[in-house]
Design an enzyme around this catalytic site. Sequence first.
Site, PDB file in Angstrom:
ATOM      1  CG  ASP A 290      -2.034   0.973   1.139  1.00  0.00           C
ATOM      2  OD1 ASP A 290      -2.319   1.461   0.017  1.00  0.00           O
ATOM      3  OD2 ASP A 290      -2.640   1.284   2.181  1.00  0.00           O
TER       4      ASP A 290
ATOM      5  CG  LEU B 253       9.162 -17.358  -2.584  1.00  0.00           C
ATOM      6  CD1 LEU B 253       8.893 -17.260  -1.079  1.00  0.00           C
ATOM      7  CD2 LEU B 253       9.611 -15.999  -3.124  1.00  0.00           C
TER       8      LEU B 253
ATOM      9  CG  HIS C  26       0.320   1.933  -9.349  1.00  0.00           C
ATOM     10  ND1 HIS C  26       0.032   1.535  -8.062  1.00  0.00           N
ATOM     11  CD2 HIS C  26      -0.744   2.679  -9.748  1.00  0.00           C
ATOM     12  CE1 HIS C  26      -1.148   2.019  -7.708  1.00  0.00           C
ATOM     13  NE2 HIS C  26      -1.645   2.716  -8.713  1.00  0.00           N
TER      14      HIS C  26
HETATM   15  C1  FPP Z   1      -1.762   0.236  -3.359  1.00  0.00           C
HETATM   16  O1  FPP Z   1      -1.310   1.528  -3.557  1.00  0.00           O
HETATM   17  C2  FPP Z   1      -1.296  -0.647  -4.385  1.00  0.00           C
HETATM   18  C3  FPP Z   1      -2.089  -1.231  -5.340  1.00  0.00           C
HETATM   19  C4  FPP Z   1      -3.530  -0.979  -5.462  1.00  0.00           C
HETATM   20  C5  FPP Z   1      -1.548  -2.114  -6.326  1.00  0.00           C
HETATM   21  C6  FPP Z   1      -0.232  -2.758  -5.976  1.00  0.00           C
HETATM   22  C7  FPP Z   1       0.513  -2.876  -7.195  1.00  0.00           C
HETATM   23  C8  FPP Z   1       1.855  -2.843  -7.316  1.00  0.00           C
HETATM   24  C9  FPP Z   1       2.786  -2.848  -6.195  1.00  0.00           C
HETATM   25  C10 FPP Z   1       2.455  -2.805  -8.624  1.00  0.00           C
HETATM   26  C11 FPP Z   1       1.880  -3.774  -9.560  1.00  0.00           C
HETATM   27  C12 FPP Z   1       2.395  -5.127  -9.376  1.00  0.00           C
HETATM   28  C13 FPP Z   1       1.853  -6.145 -10.025  1.00  0.00           C
HETATM   29  C14 FPP Z   1       2.489  -7.467 -10.025  1.00  0.00           C
HETATM   30  C15 FPP Z   1       0.595  -5.924 -10.743  1.00  0.00           C
HETATM   31  P1  FPP Z   1      -2.399   2.654  -3.697  1.00  0.00           P
HETATM   32  O2  FPP Z   1      -2.557   2.987  -5.120  1.00  0.00           O
HETATM   33  O3  FPP Z   1      -3.662   2.236  -3.012  1.00  0.00           O
HETATM   34  O4  FPP Z   1      -1.710   3.815  -2.929  1.00  0.00           O
HETATM   35  P2  FPP Z   1      -2.462   4.953  -2.101  1.00  0.00           P
HETATM   36  O5  FPP Z   1      -3.242   4.280  -1.009  1.00  0.00           O
HETATM   37  O6  FPP Z   1      -1.339   5.771  -1.576  1.00  0.00           O
HETATM   38  O7  FPP Z   1      -3.328   5.690  -3.072  1.00  0.00           O
END
Ligand code: FPP
Length: 253
Positions: free
Chosen positions: A27, A138, A44
């Site tokens: 997150d 893993l 991302h």
């Molecule tokens: C949360 O950050 C993250 C996500 C919703 C997606 C997680 C994705 C990645 C780490 C990259 C993609 C990896 C793959 C393998 C698809 P947020 O956008 O909710 O952040 P915020 O809460 O600060 O807005």
Amino acid sequence: MSRADGVQETGAPLQTGVPVHVGVIMDGNGRWATSRNLPRVEGHRRGVEALRRCVRAAREIGIRYLTIYSFSSENWSRPVSEISELMGLLRRFLRHDLADLHAANVKVRIIGERAGLSRDLCLMLDEAEALTRDNTGLTLVVAFNYGSRQEIAEAAARLAAEVAAGTLRPEEITADLLGSRLSTAGIPDPDLIIRTSGEQRLSNFLLWQAAYAELVFLPIYWPEFDHAALLGAIQEYARRDRRFGGLAARTGS
Ligand code: FPP
């Protein structure tokens, strides 16, 4: 037994205090980017780099199962452009990293709904699982288009169908049986769940499986995650007294 590059392989005895299964709620990508006046998508993209660091660190530390929350059932409510970026990042991750993961003996498993995903992405997910099926290092569980309540409801529906078909009696339904109908069947429950960004909730991630997981919330954004952050979370986990509803193990009292 360690390999020349210091990465533990299957069969290596786990060090005391190292969790077998770690779940990660990645997150804070958006906030990381916004705090630097960058577009959210950049967060991302950096998140994928953090994911690579996380997988490598998990292998080095000797974790056996790593489950990453990469796209939740609720993420569909985001702007279409961000959804398509996340889909694209998964595609690129599979295209660029699958060979390396396979070479590193990583077994990839995908959980979550396939409905709603494009056909080419589904094929890539199938291919990643098929290619790495026999790997023994893993296990990387990618939770994509995943929602725990939906998963539990589907498991309940499967059991109900078996009862309706006459192959199962209601009184035979146990927690273990329901667990065996979840998408994580065969994977041990997570010992530790890490969430970055300072938020302190599970957000529909492994709700059933996390019954006795230790939760560690890190005050860093996901793109900042690295080996030291994983190690810190594991050290915190190792200090916890896991009782599984019983009495304290250390004191016996
Ligand atoms: C949360 O950050 C993250 C996500 C919703 C997606 C997680 C994705 C990645 C780490 C990259 C993609 C990896 C793959 C393998 C698809 P947020 O956008 O909710 O952040 P915020 O809460 O600060 O807005």
